[in-house]
Scaffold this motif. Structure first.
Motif, PDB file in Angstrom:
ATOM      1  N   ALA A  55       1.012  -1.861  -0.014  1.00 23.20           N
ATOM      2  CA  ALA A  55      -0.311  -0.148   0.261  1.00 23.20           C
ATOM      3  C   ALA A  55       0.655   1.297   0.197  1.00 23.20           C
ATOM      4  CB  ALA A  55      -0.782   0.256   1.270  1.00 23.20           C
ATOM      5  N   THR A  56       0.992   1.644  -1.175  1.00 21.06           N
ATOM      6  CA  THR A  56       1.591   3.302  -1.354  1.00 21.06           C
ATOM      7  C   THR A  56       1.264   3.856  -0.317  1.00 21.06           C
ATOM      8  OG1 THR A  56       1.041   3.754  -2.840  1.00 21.06           O
ATOM      9  CG2 THR A  56       2.363   2.477  -3.611  1.00 21.06           C
ATOM     10  N   ASP A  61      -7.372   6.550  -3.655  1.00 25.87           N
ATOM     11  CA  ASP A  61      -7.807   5.853  -4.807  1.00 25.87           C
ATOM     12  C   ASP A  61      -6.836   4.863  -5.168  1.00 25.87           C
ATOM     13  OD1 ASP A  61      -5.372   8.276  -4.898  1.00 25.87           O
ATOM     14  OD2 ASP A  61      -5.414   8.016  -6.557  1.00 25.87           O
ATOM     15  N   HIS A  62      -5.399   4.305  -3.843  1.00 22.70           N
ATOM     16  CA  HIS A  62      -4.705   3.642  -4.136  1.00 22.70           C
ATOM     17  C   HIS A  62      -5.024   2.247  -2.659  1.00 22.70           C
ATOM     18  CE1 HIS A  62      -1.532   5.906  -5.893  1.00 22.70           C
ATOM     19  NE2 HIS A  62      -2.351   6.859  -5.893  1.00 22.70           N
ATOM     20  N   ILE A  63      -6.132   2.861  -2.286  1.00 25.49           N
ATOM     21  CA  ILE A  63      -5.772   1.793  -1.121  1.00 25.49           C
ATOM     22  C   ILE A  63      -7.348   1.548  -1.140  1.00 25.49           C
ATOM     23  CG2 ILE A  63      -3.433   2.189   0.401  1.00 25.49           C
ATOM     24  CD1 ILE A  63      -5.908   3.757   2.361  1.00 25.49           C
ATOM     25  N   GLY A  64      -7.772   1.965  -1.148  1.00 28.96           N
ATOM     26  CA  GLY A  64      -9.486   1.304  -1.214  1.00 28.96           C
ATOM     27  C   GLY A  64     -10.199   0.007  -1.778  1.00 28.96           C
ATOM     28  N   GLY A  65      -9.519  -0.225  -2.863  1.00 27.56           N
ATOM     29  CA  GLY A  65      -9.375  -2.035  -3.726  1.00 27.56           C
ATOM     30  C   GLY A  65      -8.651  -3.311  -2.818  1.00 27.56           C
ATOM     31  N   LEU A  66      -7.833  -2.387  -1.745  1.00 27.64           N
ATOM     32  CA  LEU A  66      -7.141  -2.848  -0.624  1.00 27.64           C
ATOM     33  C   LEU A  66      -7.968  -4.187   0.027  1.00 27.64           C
ATOM     34  CD1 LEU A  66      -3.983  -1.761  -0.530  1.00 27.64           C
ATOM     35  CD2 LEU A  66      -4.318  -3.557  -2.146  1.00 27.64           C
ATOM     36  N   THR A  86      -7.305  10.245   8.040  1.00 29.02           N
ATOM     37  CA  THR A  86      -8.385  10.345   8.701  1.00 29.02           C
ATOM     38  C   THR A  86      -9.777   9.898   8.178  1.00 29.02           C
ATOM     39  OG1 THR A  86      -8.348  12.851   7.845  1.00 29.02           O
ATOM     40  CG2 THR A  86      -7.657  13.133  10.358  1.00 29.02           C
ATOM     41  N   THR A  87      -9.677   9.352   6.724  1.00 34.21           N
ATOM     42  CA  THR A  87     -10.767   9.319   5.821  1.00 34.21           C
ATOM     43  C   THR A  87     -11.372   7.593   6.461  1.00 34.21           C
ATOM     44  OG1 THR A  87      -9.811   8.113   4.410  1.00 34.21           O
ATOM     45  CG2 THR A  87      -9.943  10.627   3.586  1.00 34.21           C
ATOM     46  N   GLN A  88     -12.635   7.958   6.559  1.00 30.06           N
ATOM     47  CA  GLN A  88     -13.616   6.679   6.255  1.00 30.06           C
ATOM     48  C   GLN A  88     -12.802   5.277   5.842  1.00 30.06           C
ATOM     49  OE1 GLN A  88     -17.444   6.815   5.712  1.00 30.06           O
ATOM     50  NE2 GLN A  88     -17.923   7.868   7.389  1.00 30.06           N
ATOM     51  N   THR A  89     -12.600   5.385   4.156  1.00 30.80           N
ATOM     52  CA  THR A  89     -11.878   4.441   3.592  1.00 30.80           C
ATOM     53  C   THR A  89     -10.410   4.278   3.937  1.00 30.80           C
ATOM     54  OG1 THR A  89     -12.154   5.140   1.721  1.00 30.80           O
ATOM     55  CG2 THR A  89     -10.062   4.428   1.273  1.00 30.80           C
ATOM     56  N   PHE A  90      -9.695   5.180   4.601  1.00 30.12           N
ATOM     57  CA  PHE A  90      -8.173   4.738   5.616  1.00 30.12           C
ATOM     58  C   PHE A  90      -8.049   3.733   6.782  1.00 30.12           C
ATOM     59  CE2 PHE A  90      -5.592   5.536   9.028  1.00 30.12           C
ATOM     60  CZ  PHE A  90      -4.443   4.757   8.206  1.00 30.12           C
TER      61      PHE A  90
END
Length: 343
Positions: A55-56, A61-66, A86-90
């Motif tokens: 996960a770079t 747009d880089h970790i959502g699909g992980l 701070t995002t919900q995706t993170f």
């Protein structure tokens, strides 16, 4: 026979997702934004587990699909730089990482993971890298298998590129992913000259409101004499290298030959031919493919790959049911995967 490595730049729109496979090992670098961006191609390819997920950095747009990948697939090792967001995706990514059995590593420059003959080396961040932006500590990796090599950059910007170059770590590679989707913030002249790629790939969405890839970057690539490919113009880009020789296939155009400018469409330009089918894009010819390529087919390991070679020529994929252990159900899986073909 020379070992081979495949690098597949998945078309995930305005995001990054790159799958590297060699010696029966699989490495996923970023996963796009939507939850199904990476997991669907992995399932289609029949990949049961991943040796390494990188996960770079923390942008969606880089970790959502992980998230789905970590939830669905066994992952041996997860590389991440440790930055918080701070995002919900993170938060969902962090939960998935904690719930998985993956060994967590925060790699710094020079860290290498060997997977058979495949080597993954962290070029960035350095141990003392500081900065307030998520891109400043973005993980950059160089993947290599024998004479084949590629540098996958995520969203590294020119300051990070200069930091890598100052370290004198090996960066030259046959394939270079443009940093930050081809933004003018990245892929400076010094960096491009140091990597000296034969192919350059940009991961972006056609018509994106950022204007990626930016014109000045494309001009630098053209002056460097590298072949330019982009997911926005070409769809998923599958590249395979054996003995230092690369072949590229794209959804929009099929085979691309290094040095053949007529086979290349400029990013943003419409393809002159209709898109190929999934089987045509990922076709592994049972009568021509190397053992390493055959092992990318679901249910095919080294022993069955040799059995396929010994049984040539084949008239159809369905004939594989004569190989020990490949009953109708498994041959059905192979046909559903869509990678194998007979030309």
């Amino acid at each position: 026979m020379a070992a081979s490595m495949s690098v597949t730049f998945l078309d995930v729109g305005q995001g990054d997702a790159t799958l590297v496979s060699a010696d029966g090992h699989h490495v996923l670098i970023d996963g796009g934004q939507a939850r199904d961006d990476a997991i669907v191609p992995l399932r289609r390819k029949g990949i049961q587990q991943l040796d390494l997920v990188v996960a770079t950095h923390a942008h969606a747009d880089h970790i959502g699909g992980l998230i789905s990948v970590l939830e669905d697939k066994p992952v041996d090792t997860l590389w991440y730089n440790g930055d918080e967001h701070t995002t919900q995706t993170f938060e969902a990514f962090l939960d998935a990482a904690l719930d998985s059995a993956a060994r967590y590593v925060e790699p710094t420059r020079g860290r290498t993971k060997a997977l058979g003959g495949l080597e993954v080396t962290a070029l960035h961040p350095g141990g003392d890298t500081q900065g307030g932006h998520l891109h400043d500590r973005n993980i950059v990796v160089r993947v290599s298998q024998g004479a084949c090599s590629a540098v996958i950059t995520g969203d590294i910007e020119t300051d990070g590129e200069h930091d890598i170059l100052r370290s004198s770590i090996e960066v030259d590679a046959d394939v270079l992913e443009l940093g930050h989707h081809g933004s003018r913030t990245s892929t400076g002249q010094r960096w491009l000259e140091a990597v000296d790629p034969d192919y350059v790939v940009a991961q972006y969405s056609e018509g994106n409101h950022y204007g990626h890839p930016h014109g000045e970057v494309l001009e630098r690539v053209e002056r460097a004499g590298a072949e330019m490919l982009g997911t926005g113009a070409h769809g998923t880009i599958r590249m395979r290298c054996s003995g230092g020789e690369w072949q590229a296939r794209t959804e929009a155009q099929g085979p691309v030959v290094a040095g053949d400018r007529e086979a290349e469409a400029a990013p943003g330009a419409p393809a002159e031919e209709p898109p190929a089918t999934e089987a045509e894009v990922g076709c592994i010819d049972l009568n021509e493919a190397s053992p390493e390529a055959l092992e990318q087919i679901v249910h095919i390991g080294s022993v069955r790959a040799e059995a396929i070679i010994d049984g040539r020529p084949w008239s159809s994929v369905s004939e594989l049911d004569v190989i020990h252990g490949l009953g109708p159900a498994r041959v059905g899986d192979i046909e559903e995967q869509g990678e194998a073909c007979v030309r």
